[in-house]
Design a protein around this motif. Structure first.
Motif, PDB file in Angstrom:
ATOM      1  N   THR A 158    -118.067  38.728 -44.780  1.00 12.74           N
ATOM      2  CA  THR A 158    -116.982  37.904 -44.236  1.00 12.74           C
ATOM      3  C   THR A 158    -115.647  38.514 -44.637  1.00 12.74           C
ATOM      4  OG1 THR A 158    -116.834  36.437 -46.167  1.00 12.74           O
ATOM      5  CG2 THR A 158    -118.377  35.800 -44.421  1.00 12.74           C
ATOM      6  N   ILE A 159    -114.667  38.326 -43.775  1.00 20.08           N
ATOM      7  CA  ILE A 159    -113.278  38.720 -44.056  1.00 20.08           C
ATOM      8  C   ILE A 159    -112.408  37.506 -43.757  1.00 20.08           C
ATOM      9  CG2 ILE A 159    -111.382  40.275 -43.499  1.00 20.08           C
ATOM     10  CD1 ILE A 159    -113.460  42.300 -42.522  1.00 20.08           C
ATOM     11  N   SER A 160    -111.698  37.031 -44.757  1.00 19.08           N
ATOM     12  CA  SER A 160    -110.821  35.872 -44.558  1.00 19.08           C
ATOM     13  C   SER A 160    -109.373  36.271 -44.797  1.00 19.08           C
ATOM     14  CB  SER A 160    -111.233  34.720 -45.475  1.00 19.08           C
ATOM     15  OG  SER A 160    -111.206  35.124 -46.837  1.00 19.08           O
ATOM     16  N   PHE A 161    -108.462  35.530 -44.166  1.00 19.10           N
ATOM     17  CA  PHE A 161    -107.039  35.838 -44.226  1.00 19.10           C
ATOM     18  C   PHE A 161    -106.296  34.653 -44.829  1.00 19.10           C
ATOM     19  CE2 PHE A 161    -109.059  38.044 -40.744  1.00 19.10           C
ATOM     20  CZ  PHE A 161    -108.583  39.348 -40.856  1.00 19.10           C
ATOM     21  N   HIS A 162    -105.404  34.959 -45.785  1.00 15.85           N
ATOM     22  CA  HIS A 162    -104.693  33.910 -46.509  1.00 15.85           C
ATOM     23  C   HIS A 162    -103.219  34.299 -46.625  1.00 15.85           C
ATOM     24  CE1 HIS A 162    -108.702  32.422 -47.787  1.00 15.85           C
ATOM     25  NE2 HIS A 162    -108.985  33.715 -47.794  1.00 15.85           N
ATOM     26  N   TYR A 163    -102.337  33.284 -46.564  1.00 22.41           N
ATOM     27  CA  TYR A 163    -100.898  33.529 -46.576  1.00 22.41           C
ATOM     28  C   TYR A 163    -100.247  32.626 -47.618  1.00 22.41           C
ATOM     29  CZ  TYR A 163    -102.099  35.835 -42.241  1.00 22.41           C
ATOM     30  OH  TYR A 163    -102.675  36.661 -41.310  1.00 22.41           O
ATOM     31  N   LEU A 164     -99.451  33.233 -48.492  1.00 18.34           N
ATOM     32  CA  LEU A 164     -98.779  32.503 -49.560  1.00 18.34           C
ATOM     33  C   LEU A 164     -97.285  32.766 -49.483  1.00 18.34           C
ATOM     34  CD1 LEU A 164    -101.131  33.437 -52.564  1.00 18.34           C
ATOM     35  CD2 LEU A 164    -101.314  31.449 -51.045  1.00 18.34           C
ATOM     36  N   SER A 165     -96.496  31.750 -49.814  1.00 20.90           N
ATOM     37  CA  SER A 165     -95.040  31.887 -49.887  1.00 20.90           C
ATOM     38  C   SER A 165     -94.605  31.633 -51.325  1.00 20.90           C
ATOM     39  CB  SER A 165     -94.365  30.886 -48.946  1.00 20.90           C
ATOM     40  OG  SER A 165     -92.951  30.975 -49.045  1.00 20.90           O
ATOM     41  N   LEU A 166     -93.855  32.585 -51.902  1.00 20.81           N
ATOM     42  CA  LEU A 166     -93.433  32.482 -53.297  1.00 20.81           C
ATOM     43  C   LEU A 166     -91.915  32.637 -53.418  1.00 20.81           C
ATOM     44  CD1 LEU A 166     -96.025  34.759 -55.159  1.00 20.81           C
ATOM     45  CD2 LEU A 166     -96.163  32.294 -54.757  1.00 20.81           C
ATOM     46  N   PRO A 167     -91.316  31.978 -54.411  1.00 21.63           N
ATOM     47  CA  PRO A 167     -89.907  32.259 -54.722  1.00 21.63           C
ATOM     48  C   PRO A 167     -89.798  33.560 -55.513  1.00 21.63           C
ATOM     49  CG  PRO A 167     -90.783  30.654 -56.264  1.00 21.63           C
ATOM     50  CD  PRO A 167     -91.881  30.924 -55.273  1.00 21.63           C
ATOM     51  N   SER A 168     -88.591  34.091 -55.592  1.00 21.62           N
ATOM     52  CA  SER A 168     -88.360  35.262 -56.440  1.00 21.62           C
ATOM     53  C   SER A 168     -88.470  34.879 -57.912  1.00 21.62           C
ATOM     54  CB  SER A 168     -86.967  35.841 -56.182  1.00 21.62           C
ATOM     55  OG  SER A 168     -86.917  36.545 -54.970  1.00 21.62           O
ATOM     56  N   ASN A 169     -88.790  35.860 -58.713  1.00 23.70           N
ATOM     57  CA  ASN A 169     -88.746  35.743 -60.179  1.00 23.70           C
ATOM     58  C   ASN A 169     -89.611  34.608 -60.718  1.00 23.70           C
ATOM     59  OD1 ASN A 169     -86.768  37.872 -60.355  1.00 23.70           O
ATOM     60  ND2 ASN A 169     -85.255  36.381 -59.633  1.00 23.70           N
ATOM     61  N   LEU A 170     -90.790  34.457 -60.129  1.00 20.24           N
ATOM     62  CA  LEU A 170     -91.730  33.448 -60.609  1.00 20.24           C
ATOM     63  C   LEU A 170     -92.219  33.850 -61.999  1.00 20.24           C
ATOM     64  CD1 LEU A 170     -93.046  30.864 -59.414  1.00 20.24           C
ATOM     65  CD2 LEU A 170     -94.976  32.302 -58.725  1.00 20.24           C
ATOM     66  N   LYS A 171     -92.313  32.868 -62.883  1.00 21.83           N
ATOM     67  CA  LYS A 171     -92.757  33.154 -64.248  1.00 21.83           C
ATOM     68  C   LYS A 171     -94.218  33.607 -64.239  1.00 21.83           C
ATOM     69  CE  LYS A 171     -92.937  31.145 -68.893  1.00 21.83           C
ATOM     70  NZ  LYS A 171     -92.707  29.928 -69.719  1.00 21.83           N
ATOM     71  N   THR A 253    -101.797  37.823 -47.961  1.00 24.83           N
ATOM     72  CA  THR A 253    -100.429  38.264 -47.667  1.00 24.83           C
ATOM     73  C   THR A 253     -99.459  37.326 -48.359  1.00 24.83           C
ATOM     74  OG1 THR A 253    -101.115  39.138 -45.509  1.00 24.83           O
ATOM     75  CG2 THR A 253     -98.761  38.771 -45.850  1.00 24.83           C
ATOM     76  N   ILE A 254     -98.504  37.895 -49.080  1.00 24.36           N
ATOM     77  CA  ILE A 254     -97.574  37.102 -49.888  1.00 24.36           C
ATOM     78  C   ILE A 254     -96.148  37.378 -49.429  1.00 24.36           C
ATOM     79  CG2 ILE A 254     -96.725  36.670 -52.223  1.00 24.36           C
ATOM     80  CD1 ILE A 254     -99.508  37.663 -53.194  1.00 24.36           C
ATOM     81  N   PHE A 255     -95.472  36.329 -48.996  1.00 22.23           N
ATOM     82  CA  PHE A 255     -94.080  36.416 -48.564  1.00 22.23           C
ATOM     83  C   PHE A 255     -93.192  35.956 -49.727  1.00 22.23           C
ATOM     84  CE2 PHE A 255     -96.533  35.288 -44.683  1.00 22.23           C
ATOM     85  CZ  PHE A 255     -96.368  36.480 -43.987  1.00 22.23           C
ATOM     86  N   VAL A 256     -92.364  36.853 -50.243  1.00 20.53           N
ATOM     87  CA  VAL A 256     -91.505  36.531 -51.386  1.00 20.53           C
ATOM     88  C   VAL A 256     -90.091  36.252 -50.878  1.00 20.53           C
ATOM     89  CG1 VAL A 256     -90.686  37.266 -53.650  1.00 20.53           C
ATOM     90  CG2 VAL A 256     -92.900  38.083 -52.807  1.00 20.53           C
ATOM     91  N   SER A 257     -89.597  35.065 -51.197  1.00 22.23           N
ATOM     92  CA  SER A 257     -88.261  34.651 -50.766  1.00 22.23           C
ATOM     93  C   SER A 257     -87.174  35.395 -51.536  1.00 22.23           C
ATOM     94  CB  SER A 257     -88.114  33.141 -51.009  1.00 22.23           C
ATOM     95  OG  SER A 257     -86.753  32.748 -51.027  1.00 22.23           O
TER      96      SER A 257
END
Length: 261
Positions: A158-171, A253-257
């Motif tokens: 299986t291949i699954s796709f996941h998307y996360l949104s993060l702020p900058s400079n996360l601890k 996939t991670i989108f960093v603000s």
């Protein structure tokens, strides 16, 4: 606030400053103000709270930007955010939940910090006796392999796709994503799992670590500053009595603000 000060001439005593004009006793900024006033000794001086509280070590007046105004100040938020009732904090606007669709048909809207992304993940192209079918918008499954095809069985089941949104400079360190196995009803599950990072452009920002017998965690270990988009592919391989059974890949996939909120 409390930004306006009324200044008056010192009268008598040690504060009078013998032989000096009132403006000579004041800082240059105040003196300039005093000379411009017809009604000296009264002069209204605006205090720039944004400048004062912007100095290192002082608390922030605003979550994002501070704008000085006569006698006060106001806070502003970047595009894609709204100002909350306290007048200081910013909250992301979720463009994906509006009445009008923002993404083309056949794509899915992913909310990110201050913006959004339209995604449409695709299954790998088939080759030889290996092919994949899309079983949901975010998952592909490999079609059954021929009995004598060992290379086919070692490709992801299986291949699954996941998307996360993060702020900058996360601890850091912080767990971002978790992989786990689940047995089909009436079938024995794997008795051993192996986890690893097998692809992407993460450049060492992440590690994959087992958290219990059936679970692996993707952990962010290095500071991220946006805007940037990172991709990391994590693998979970299943074994039964040390015999390889199947492996599963999650493409994260991670989108960093650009902002830290």
């Amino acid at each position: 606030a409390g930004s306006a000060r009324t200044l008056g001439t010192a009268r008598g005593g040690h504060g009078a400053g013998k032989g000096l004009s009132p403006t000579a006793l004041l800082p240059a900024r105040v003196a300039s103000c005093a000379r411009s006033q017809k009604a000296w000794p009264l002069c209204i001086i605006d205090v720039n709270e944004c400048e004062l509280y912007g100095q290192e070590g002082r608390p922030r007046l605003c979550m994002h930007a501070c704008v000085n105004t006569p006698g006060s100040y106001r806070c502003t938020c970047p595009g894609g955010y709204r100002t909350l009732a306290d007048g200081k904090s910013c909250e992301d606007v979720d463009e994906c939940v509006g009445l009008q669709p923002v993404c083309p048909q056949g794509t899915t809207c992913i909310n990110t910090g201050g913006s959004f992304q339209c995604v449409s993940p695709e299954c790998p192209e088939g080759s030889g006796n290996v092919s994949y079918v899309k079983t949901s918008p975010f998952q592909c499954e490999r079609n059954p392999c021929p009995m004598d095809s060992r290379p086919c069985r070692h490709l992801p089941k299986t291949i699954s796709f996941h998307y996360l949104s993060l702020p900058s400079n996360l601890k850091t360190p912080i767990t971002l994503f978790r992989m786990a196995t689940a047995s089909a009803p009436g079938r024995a599950g794997p008795n051993s799992l192996r986890f690893g990072i097998v692809g992407g452009n993460s450049r060492g920002h992440f590690v994959m670590q087992r958290s219990d017998r059936q679970t692996g965690d993707l952990i962010l270990v290095q500071n991220l500053e946006g805007p940037q988009t990172l991709e990391v592919d994590v693998d979970m391989s299943e074994y039964l009595d040390r015999s390889f059974q199947a492996n599963h890949v999650s493409k994260v996939t991670i989108f960093v603000s650009p902002y830290d909120f």
